[in-house]
Design a protein around this motif. Sequence first.
Motif, short mmCIF file in Angstrom:
data_model
loop_
_atom_site.label_atom_id
_atom_site.label_comp_id
_atom_site.label_asym_id
_atom_site.label_seq_id
_atom_site.Cartn_x
_atom_site.Cartn_y
_atom_site.Cartn_z
N UNK A 38 -15.59 6.35 8.59
CA UNK A 38 -15.25 6.43 7.80
C UNK A 38 -13.65 5.10 7.99
N UNK A 39 -12.76 5.87 8.55
CA UNK A 39 -11.37 5.12 8.96
C UNK A 39 -11.42 4.06 9.84
N UNK A 40 -12.26 4.01 10.94
CA UNK A 40 -12.20 2.98 11.80
C UNK A 40 -13.92 2.42 11.31
N UNK A 41 -14.16 2.51 10.97
CA UNK A 41 -15.42 1.08 10.15
C UNK A 41 -14.00 0.52 8.98
N UNK A 42 -13.86 0.78 8.53
CA UNK A 42 -12.10 0.29 7.62
C UNK A 42 -11.44 -0.14 8.19
N UNK A 43 -10.89 0.34 9.39
CA UNK A 43 -9.74 -0.62 10.66
C UNK A 43 -10.33 -1.60 11.02
N UNK A 44 -12.22 -1.76 11.46
CA UNK A 44 -12.25 -2.88 11.61
C UNK A 44 -13.05 -3.91 11.60
N UNK A 45 -13.42 -3.39 9.73
CA UNK A 45 -14.50 -4.30 9.60
C UNK A 45 -13.32 -4.75 7.73
N UNK A 46 -12.24 -3.79 7.59
CA UNK A 46 -11.66 -4.11 6.08
C UNK A 46 -11.48 -4.89 6.48
N UNK A 47 -9.63 -3.42 6.87
CA UNK A 47 -8.50 -4.09 6.82
C UNK A 47 -7.36 -2.62 7.83
N UNK A 48 -6.81 -3.33 8.31
CA UNK A 48 -6.26 -3.10 9.73
C UNK A 48 -5.38 -2.30 8.91
N UNK A 49 -4.54 -2.23 7.63
CA UNK A 49 -2.76 -1.69 6.91
C UNK A 49 -3.58 -1.18 5.63
N UNK A 50 -3.78 -1.43 5.15
CA UNK A 50 -4.23 -1.22 3.92
C UNK A 50 -5.26 -0.08 3.78
N UNK A 51 -5.18 1.20 2.78
CA UNK A 51 -5.83 2.33 2.89
C UNK A 51 -6.85 1.76 1.64
N UNK A 52 -6.22 1.12 0.45
CA UNK A 52 -7.54 1.13 -0.25
C UNK A 52 -7.30 -0.29 -0.84
N UNK A 53 -8.63 -1.13 -1.62
CA UNK A 53 -8.52 -1.89 -2.23
C UNK A 53 -7.54 -2.05 -2.69
N UNK A 54 -6.43 -1.61 -3.51
CA UNK A 54 -5.69 -2.00 -4.31
C UNK A 54 -4.05 -2.30 -4.03
N UNK A 55 -4.34 -2.15 -2.84
CA UNK A 55 -3.30 -1.94 -1.44
C UNK A 55 -3.40 -2.84 -0.56
N UNK A 56 -4.26 -4.16 -0.47
CA UNK A 56 -4.41 -4.75 0.62
C UNK A 56 -3.35 -6.54 -0.01
N UNK A 57 -2.93 -6.77 1.25
CA UNK A 57 -1.68 -7.53 1.26
C UNK A 57 -2.18 -8.93 2.13
N UNK A 58 -1.14 -9.96 2.34
CA UNK A 58 -1.35 -10.93 2.78
C UNK A 58 -2.10 -11.08 3.93
#
Length: 157
Positions: A38-58
């Motif tokens: 999950x972590x690998x997919x998230x880093x590749x496709x969603x966010x390299x920094x944030x772990x949760x949608x509420x933490x997304x950054x510029x």
Amino acid sequence: MNYIDLSEYRNAWVFRHKDMPVSADELAQIKPLSESSAYQLWRQRISKEADHPTDWEQGDWAADEKTWKYKDMWQKAWDSSSPDLPELITEHIDWADNVTVFFCYESSKIIETTWVVFKNNWKNFLFFDDGPVLIARKKKQAVQFFQNGTFAIGEMP
């Protein structure tokens, strides 16, 4: 990808809810990813920094308002007796039923299934609605669901 057995998935109860049972055949197609996958997919496709949608950054594609082209409400459809996804989603997401999709709750909690299984059981997936993102393998389209009962459809870069 590595998976954990659905019986070991902490939130598997959402797929066994007495008012919204998922068929045994479709339960077999709901595959929680292991934490590392999950972590690998998230880093590749969603966010390299944030772990949760509420933490997304510029810099996160999902944080960019230009990503999201269409917005509407999901709550009314969820509360209805109809099993259908909100119409705007089915109008703009044209994936084949066998396309692999990932429902991404956060960096360590992602579920893999097929588009048809998600369509048939989307209400179960949305018991947790604090920003999860639906993406598909080899597709750019994405849908994000929010606690206020809305969703947004857009495209990843």
